[in-house]
Write an enzyme that holds these catalytic residues in place. Structure first.
Site, PDB file in Angstrom:
ATOM      1  N   HIS A  77       9.656  39.745 -13.333  1.00 56.53           N
ATOM      2  CA  HIS A  77       9.675  39.018 -12.057  1.00 56.53           C
ATOM      3  C   HIS A  77       9.817  37.522 -12.296  1.00 56.53           C
ATOM      4  O   HIS A  77      10.537  36.816 -11.577  1.00 56.53           O
ATOM      5  CB  HIS A  77       8.383  39.328 -11.302  1.00 56.53           C
ATOM      6  CG  HIS A  77       8.290  38.699  -9.956  1.00 56.53           C
ATOM      7  ND1 HIS A  77       7.096  38.344  -9.369  1.00 56.53           N
ATOM      8  CD2 HIS A  77       9.246  38.354  -9.053  1.00 56.53           C
ATOM      9  CE1 HIS A  77       7.324  37.809  -8.192  1.00 56.53           C
ATOM     10  NE2 HIS A  77       8.616  37.805  -7.977  1.00 56.53           N
ATOM     11  N   GLU A 120      13.390  36.705 -13.056  1.00 55.34           N
ATOM     12  CA  GLU A 120      14.191  36.729 -11.820  1.00 55.34           C
ATOM     13  C   GLU A 120      14.121  35.377 -11.117  1.00 55.34           C
ATOM     14  O   GLU A 120      15.144  34.844 -10.658  1.00 55.34           O
ATOM     15  CB  GLU A 120      13.690  37.841 -10.906  1.00 55.34           C
ATOM     16  CG  GLU A 120      14.332  37.875  -9.529  1.00 55.34           C
ATOM     17  CD  GLU A 120      13.346  38.137  -8.412  1.00 55.34           C
ATOM     18  OE1 GLU A 120      13.310  37.340  -7.452  1.00 55.34           O
ATOM     19  OE2 GLU A 120      12.607  39.130  -8.505  1.00 55.34           O
TER      20      GLU A 120
END
Length: 716
Positions: free
Chosen positions: A49, A52
């Protein structure tokens, strides 16, 4: 509407899916990296995450000021990204003329990120703020608890959100793990790129897909079995959560078929039976996890106060047993008809699951006399031939949306106390056939919006009006709690609705003569006094407290404008810098946005901030400081914004909404080409005046989850 799908594999290993749909007005890209939170090193939860987020912070070729986010926003598009358990997705939707620039930036930022320590330090604070909000969000924690009900050996039961403690960016081992994760998974063999649009897109896919390093698909680590015992998810008051685990599904199996029929609310089905007994408000079917043959199906039933959870679960399991053993030949044909009548947008088409419908078998024997519903009559709707009927006084027609027979929109607004929230079942049916039916309330203002193929719209509206004339009791659906900023956004239309004018008004567009005549006949029977709206007066500045101060401070500012063209262009210029200043530089929180909005005929600039650390006074101070900065007008910005109002690129739904807002503002001659021409005429002095008017605070409507901050001066 017809669309074709093409598959190809580039020489570097990149898999490509191309949807060609000539009727679309926009293009979309969906890039899936087959690696997610469960593929990150166990020592560093949240690493996937975190990466990202980092990928949006610019590259050597496209710095953040010219990166994907700024570019897509400047073109009037939308974009986002999502890290799931075993994959990460990046997606955008833009006008066809902008797809090349957007796709180049997307591929470049994934292939060549700048993972500097300075950028990591700033973005880790954003990740931590998200984790703080996630930890305090009851619905998010509920979903986390449900996933933890699987086997303790399965990664679904672990922590993967990421925070300051799990992302030790100053450790060499972490930096090595971050680089290795990117090298291993962000290469061509691990990526699927889907493009959709009205024009050929293969050349663009080949050109920018080549930016990724060649590679082969990496075998992601296998997950242990989902279950080591019976699934027993915890329950909460007023809700039933059922989890159904699957271990050996085909790769191309789709749950959409099952979801379509288990949520069907017509007689004979599960939802109808539960509602007839007064037990059910709403039933949703989702797949929160799927990988390598494994899948977790979540059935969430919102229950009435009289429902017995065990009885509801028993009926659901009985229906599942019936569904698995029934003859599906007729139902599969009906499903194909439903699929054919839907007309997805570019992004929805890019996300379309083209898997094979499956009929999973569940244990048990059905004892209830279930039956599959009859073919949906609305699918066969035709325009009724009626005698010539004059246009009702309260109805206006706009010729802007072409009467092609493909898309029409009807809006009706009532100022009335006697209307009720009774259209949910019909809205559910309409959605299945590709018709949008919204029935919303703000204070004593009710609004009906119905869009889709004209004949189907007329059929749905006729049933809606009949239901409103003779409403049956329908229990209100309990919605999950929203984060504070979204609560304020939900409250704003109620504030702007005001007392209103009694009676009704309506706008229609996209109807030909025959369909228009049928619509005149329908609306001619409406009760109440028809009226023509007039432009709403600009509001004085005011601060309204909505809700109580909690763990995070939220503030929503809406500033109405008199000149829509100048207001839109100013909002266009401020959107990127506002996000950069308040989210990236000041790190106020993860929920920061600005946009131009039209609500109940008001046009204005909207700014929203939710912060775990800054007070309302500090947020207000940052807004004052930001508005005091000059807003420079590049030539390209003016043209980019004006181009978005060309009928060839403006989606039908957006165009219809814009026409409706113009109607509520008293303008039934609105034409987007006139607005585009006005935008092109604007110059720097016009923007300076609009910015100065915004900075003055003369017409600030502020909603906040706290009392007025020192320094706020309401109008007198």
């Amino acid at each position: 509407m017809s669309s074709t799908l093409q598959h190809l594999v580039l020489s570097n290993g990149l898999r490509v899916r191309l949807w060609h749909a000539p009727h679309l007005k926009r293009c979309a890209a969906l890039l899936r990296v087959e690696a997610g939170s469960h593929d990150a090193p166990p020592a560093y939860p949240g690493l996937a995450h975190f990466l990202e987020h980092l990928l949006f912070l610019g590259t050597a070729r496209f710095p953040v000021e010219d990166g994907l986010m700024r570019f897509v926003q400047s073109q009037g598009g939308q974009l986002n990204a999502s890290t799931r358990e075993r994959h990460t997705e990046f997606f955008f939707e833009v006008p066809p003329t902008a797809v090349s620039g957007a796709l180049e930036r997307l591929c470049d930022m994934l292939a060549h990120p700048l993972l500097t320590l300075e950028r990591q330090a700033a973005e880790r604070e954003v990740i931590h703020a998200e984790w703080v909000a996630w930890s305090a969000n009851a619905e998010a924690q509920r979903q986390y608890a449900l996933l933890r009900s699987v086997s303790a050996q399965h990664p679904l039961s672990g922590f993967h959100a990421g925070n300051r403690d799990s992302l030790p960016i100053h450790e060499a081992a972490f930096q090595q793990a971050l680089s290795e994760f990117h090298r291993q998974f962000y290469q061509a063999g691990q990526i699927i790129l889907t493009l959709s649009g009205p024009q050929p897109l293969e050349a663009l896919a080949r050109q920018f897909g080549a930016l990724f390093a060649p590679g082969r698909k990496v075998r992601q680590s296998a997950a242990p079995p989902l279950l080591d015992g019976p699934l027993q998810p915890g329950q909460i008051e007023g809700q039933l959560d059922m989890l159904l685990a699957h271990e050996d599904l085909p790769d191309n199996a789709s749950f959409d078929y099952l979801s379509t029929w288990i949520t069907d609310n017509r007689p004979g089905g599960l939802v109808h039976e539960l509602r007839e007994r007064g037990w059910l408000q709403d039933l949703a079917c989702t797949v929160p996890y799927r990988f390598a043959g494994q899948a977790l199906l979540h059935l969430k039933a919102r229950l009435s106060t009289t429902a017995d959870r065990a009885d509801v679960e028993g009926l659901i399991r009985d229906w599942l047993a019936f569904f698995g053993k029934a003859d599906h030949s007729a139902l599969l044909l009906e499903y194909q008809r439903l699929q054919a009548c839907r007309s997805p947008g570019a992004l929805e088409l890019a996300r379309r699951d083209d898997g094979v419908p499956i009929v999973p078998e569940y244990p048990g024997e059905s004892r209830h006399p279930w039956k599959f519903p009859e073919p949906e009559p609305l699918l066969s709707a035709v325009v009724a031939q009626t005698p010539g009927t004059p246009v009702p006084t309260g109805l206006a027609y706009s010729p802007v949306l072409p009467a092609s027979g493909e898309y029409a929109a009807l809006y009706i607004r009532w100022q009335a106390e006697h209307l009720r929230d009774v259209l949910k079942p019909l809205s559910e049916r309409a959605k299945r056939i590709g018709v949008e039916l919204d029935w919303t309330r703000s204070a004593n203002t009710w609004q009906l919006r119905c869009c889709g193929a004209p004949a189907m719209v007329l059929g749905v509206v006729e049933q809606a009006l009949r239901t409103l004339e003779n409403p049956l009791a329908v229990g209100a659906t309990a919605e999950p709690p929203l984060i504070p900023l979204r609560q304020l956004m939900q409250q704003l239309p109620k504030v702007l609705a005001g007392a209103g004018q009694p009676g009704w008004t309506a706008l229609a567009t996209g109807f030909d003569a025959a369909a228009g005549n049928a619509l005149n006949h329908l609306l001619g029977r409406l009760a109440g006094t028809p009226y023509k709206p007039s432009r709403p007066r600009l509001l004085p500045s005011q601060w309204q407290q909505c809700g109580e101060s909690g763990g995070e401070q939220a503030l929503l500012l809406f500033a109405p404008v008199a000149d829509e063209a100048a207001g839109r262009l100013l909002a266009h210029l401020l959107q990127g810098p506002f996000y950069q200043r308040l989210r990236s530089e000041l790190q106020l929180g993860y929920a920061v946005f600005s946009a131009f909005r039209q609500i109940h005929g008001y046009s204005g600039l909207m700014f929203g901030v939710q912060s775990p650390g800054a007070s309302h006074a500090e947020i207000l101070g940052h807004l004052h400081d930001f508005f005091a900065r000059p807003a420079l007008l590049p030539e390209t910005s003016r043209d980019n914004l004006a181009t978005q109002f060309h009928a060839s690129v403006m989606p039908h739904a957006d165009l219809a909404e814009w026409l409706w807002q113009a109607h509520l503002a008293g303008d039934d001659q609105a034409d987007p080409q006139i607005l585009a021409a006005r935008i092109r005429q604007l110059r720097q002095p016009d923007i300076d005046r609009a910015r100065a008017d915004l900075a003055s605070g003369r017409r600030w409507l502020i909603l906040a989850n706290g009392p007025a901050a020192p320094g706020f001066l309401p109008s007198r």
